[in-house]
Scaffold this motif. Structure first.
Motif: not given
Length: 184
Positions: A131-142
């Motif tokens: 879940h942390l990896n998913t959150v990090r990916a979403r934040m980097r995309a933004l």
């Protein structure tokens, strides 16, 4: 909130070169709502990311909060299962809100070891790490989208200046939260 420091960490002596995203560290950041003289009040912080600037390692940290009655959001990491709590090196369930970030150097005095060679107390593992990896990916995309918008704004400003016959370059207006001329 934290257990005793993890003195068996294999890289205890040089922890700043061994730290990685997903680690949980004990860090003291002054909280003016409590006694700021008590340096033993280290709280668990999640290492969201790390970057090297001019040869120095900087960590993006997210502070751990006690779990409340409110349901957690997509950008929050909940450490609540027995296995996850043990792996994280904490004593009770905790919530990390990834929208509330702090960037600090690994040389910050808040990391000063107290009875141990490392402030690393554990790490996020299993489903929580995914879940942390998913959150990090979403934040980097933004962040990438925001950078593209800033770049497009600069291109537009350059085109307008060239169209109006004005010199391009150092006279470009870069959007900022406030004007420096108001402060002078």
């Amino acid at each position: 909130m934290t257990n005793a420091r993890n003195t068996t960490h294999p890289e205890a002596i040089n922890w700043s070169s061994a730290i990685k995203w997903g680690d949980i560290v004990a860090f003291h950041f002054p909280d003016y709502a409590v006694n700021t003289e008590d340096l033993s009040a280290h709280r668990p912080w999640l290492v969201l990311d790390l970057n090297v600037y001019v040869g120095e390692i900087y960590l993006t940290l997210v502070r751990g909060h006690k779990v409340g009655a409110l349901p957690h959001q997509k950008h929050e990491i909940l450490i609540a299962t027995h296995e996850a709590i043990r792996s994280a090196g904490i004593s009770q369930p905790i919530l990390f809100n990834c929208k509330q970030q702090l960037i600090v150097s690994t040389k910050h005095v808040g990391f000063s070891p107290m009875g141990s060679d490392t402030p690393i107390i554990g790490c996020v593992s299993g489903e929580e790490r995914h879940h942390l990896n998913t959150v990090r990916a979403r934040m980097r995309a933004l962040a990438d989208l925001k950078a593209e918008r800033r770049e497009e704004t600069l291109r537009l400003q350059t085109a307008i200046r060239e169209f109006n016959g004005l010199p391009a370059g150092s006279e470009l207006i870069i959007p900022a939260p406030y004007s420096l001329h108001d402060k002078i």
